[in-house]
Design an enzyme around this catalytic site. Structure first.
Site, mmCIF file in Angstrom:
data_model
loop_
_atom_site.group_PDB
_atom_site.id
_atom_site.type_symbol
_atom_site.label_atom_id
_atom_site.label_comp_id
_atom_site.label_asym_id
_atom_site.label_seq_id
_atom_site.Cartn_x
_atom_site.Cartn_y
_atom_site.Cartn_z
ATOM 1 N N TYR A 22 -14.565 -21.811 33.519
ATOM 2 C CA TYR A 22 -14.189 -21.192 34.791
ATOM 3 C C TYR A 22 -14.029 -22.181 35.939
ATOM 4 O O TYR A 22 -13.655 -21.779 37.042
ATOM 5 C CB TYR A 22 -15.221 -20.118 35.159
ATOM 6 C CG TYR A 22 -15.313 -19.006 34.143
ATOM 7 C CD1 TYR A 22 -14.210 -18.182 33.891
ATOM 8 C CD2 TYR A 22 -16.477 -18.785 33.398
ATOM 9 C CE1 TYR A 22 -14.269 -17.171 32.952
ATOM 10 C CE2 TYR A 22 -16.547 -17.768 32.453
ATOM 11 C CZ TYR A 22 -15.440 -16.964 32.239
ATOM 12 O OH TYR A 22 -15.499 -15.959 31.301
ATOM 13 N N HIS A 99 -7.366 -13.217 36.220
ATOM 14 C CA HIS A 99 -8.447 -13.898 35.493
ATOM 15 C C HIS A 99 -8.302 -15.399 35.654
ATOM 16 O O HIS A 99 -7.176 -15.925 35.617
ATOM 17 C CB HIS A 99 -8.409 -13.563 33.999
ATOM 18 C CG HIS A 99 -8.532 -12.098 33.745
ATOM 19 N ND1 HIS A 99 -9.739 -11.442 33.822
ATOM 20 C CD2 HIS A 99 -7.605 -11.161 33.462
ATOM 21 C CE1 HIS A 99 -9.538 -10.160 33.591
ATOM 22 N NE2 HIS A 99 -8.252 -9.961 33.363
HETATM 23 C C1 DQA Z 1 -12.781 -13.426 33.416
HETATM 24 C C2 DQA Z 1 -12.564 -13.220 31.919
HETATM 25 C C3 DQA Z 1 -13.489 -12.140 31.387
HETATM 26 O O1 DQA Z 1 -13.302 -11.983 29.992
HETATM 27 C C4 DQA Z 1 -14.919 -12.520 31.633
HETATM 28 O O2 DQA Z 1 -15.791 -11.501 31.189
HETATM 29 C C5 DQA Z 1 -15.193 -12.889 33.045
HETATM 30 C C6 DQA Z 1 -14.224 -13.712 33.746
HETATM 31 C C7 DQA Z 1 -11.912 -14.578 33.967
HETATM 32 O O3 DQA Z 1 -11.780 -14.658 35.186
HETATM 33 O O4 DQA Z 1 -11.436 -15.411 33.199
HETATM 34 O O5 DQA Z 1 -16.239 -12.575 33.593
HETATM 35 O O6 DQA Z 1 -12.379 -12.243 34.092
#
Ligand code: DQA
Length: 150
Positions: A22, A99
């Site tokens: 992330y 995402h």
């Molecule tokens: C997310 C992807 C989701 O699968 C995960 O549960 C997250 C972050 C992303 O920003 O890549 O919490 O939403």
């Protein structure tokens, strides 16, 4: 125009949480970049993060009254929350599912979004830039969409 930026479960931990997936930016840092970009585009943003589904739903309802569009990263709720899906389909402003990671290149359960069919569009895999892309998209389309036509 006003845009709500809503982040869901575990996104308060950005910067510390799995940074190899992330990134190292905190949510506050990302929100500052979104605010700057919004100013360039002549938009105003309101930011909200909560780990609870109901709070996210309440904020979507509020967005319908106060905002012209929503950037939503629902976190893991994306993959199973029919309640958030219903909240999105209950409001008439465009919602962009966003995402940080490419959810299609990860575990199988992340490839399914139950909210995507009721969102205006989906952005995934561009890290924090995804929020800025979503903002640009909303600056072009918010106010021009009649959701009743869908
Ligand atoms: C997310 C992807 C989701 O699968 C995960 O549960 C997250 C972050 C992303 O920003 O890549 O919490 O939403």
């Amino acid at each position: 125009m006003k845009i709500y930026v809503i982040n869901g479960a575990n996104l308060n931990l950005l910067g510390k949480r799995e940074p190899e997936v992330y990134g190292y930016d905190t949510l506050d840092g990302i929100n500052d970049e979104i605010r700057d970009k919004a100013a360039d585009l002549g938009l105003e943003c309101e930011f909200f993060q909560h780990n609870c589904e109901g709070e996210i739903i309440d904020r979507l309802h509020e967005a319908a009254l106060n905002a012209d569009g929503v950037i939503l990263n629902a976190g893991a709720y994306t993959h199973y929350s029919y309640a958030i899906r219903d909240a999105i389909s209950s409001i008439k402003i465009p919602v962009v599912e966003t995402h940080l990671s490419n959810v299609h290149a990860r575990e199988e359960f992340r490839a399914r979004s139950v909210i995507a069919p009721v969102c205006e569009g989906v952005i995934a895999g561009f890290g924090k830039h995804g929020y800025l892309l979503a903002l640009t998209a909303l600056s072009e389309i918010a106010g021009t969409i009649d959701k009743t036509e869908r």
